[in-house]
Scaffold this motif. Structure first.
Motif: not given
Length: 139
Positions: A31, A35, A38-39
């Motif tokens: 996860s 994250f 996506s950042q």
């Protein structure tokens, strides 16, 4: 019931608990990777937007510079026209002040000399004049 049953920290964890913890940590790692991915995508998108807005800002600055030049030119033209109008008004005033008398044709002027060969009597009709012939060799 023992004291170890009442205090959870004293309970034995068993052999299978380490496997569960590794699975939990791997899940958190996956996860976290999602994250960070996506950042990174957001950062890339924001950098693209920054480049786009910088180019738009440069275009806007050039446009503002051109418009300021147009405004300066317009102001200069307004000043030139105001100066010309001022000169025209002063010149018209000077003409009216220096010529307070009526302008008459030469043959009606009281200063005309009747004995002068250039004198045209007031009774003479200008439509009856003949063109002069050239005297001398033809060119």
């Amino acid at each position: 019931m023992t004291i170890a049953d009442l205090i959870p920290a004293l309970r034995p964890t068993g052999a299978h608990r380490a496997v569960d913890e590794v699975a939990r940590l791997r899940g958190q790692l996956a996860s976290a990777d999602d994250f960070f991915e996506s950042q990174n995508k957001l950062i890339t998108d924001l950098e693209g937007d920054v480049r786009k807005w910088k180019s738009r800002a440069e275009i806007a600055e050039r446009t503002v510079g051109q418009l300021e030049a147009v405004v300066r030119l317009r102001d200069q033209q307004i000043e030139d026209l105001a100066r010309k109008v001022d000169i025209g008004v002063k010149a018209e005033h000077a003409v009216t002040e220096t010529q307070p008398f009526a302008v008459l044709p030469l043959h009606q002027s009281p200063l005309a000399d009747p004995a002068s060969p250039a004198h045209v009597p007031s009774w003479a009709d200008d439509t009856e004049t003949q063109p002069l012939r050239a005297v001398g060799p033809a060119a």
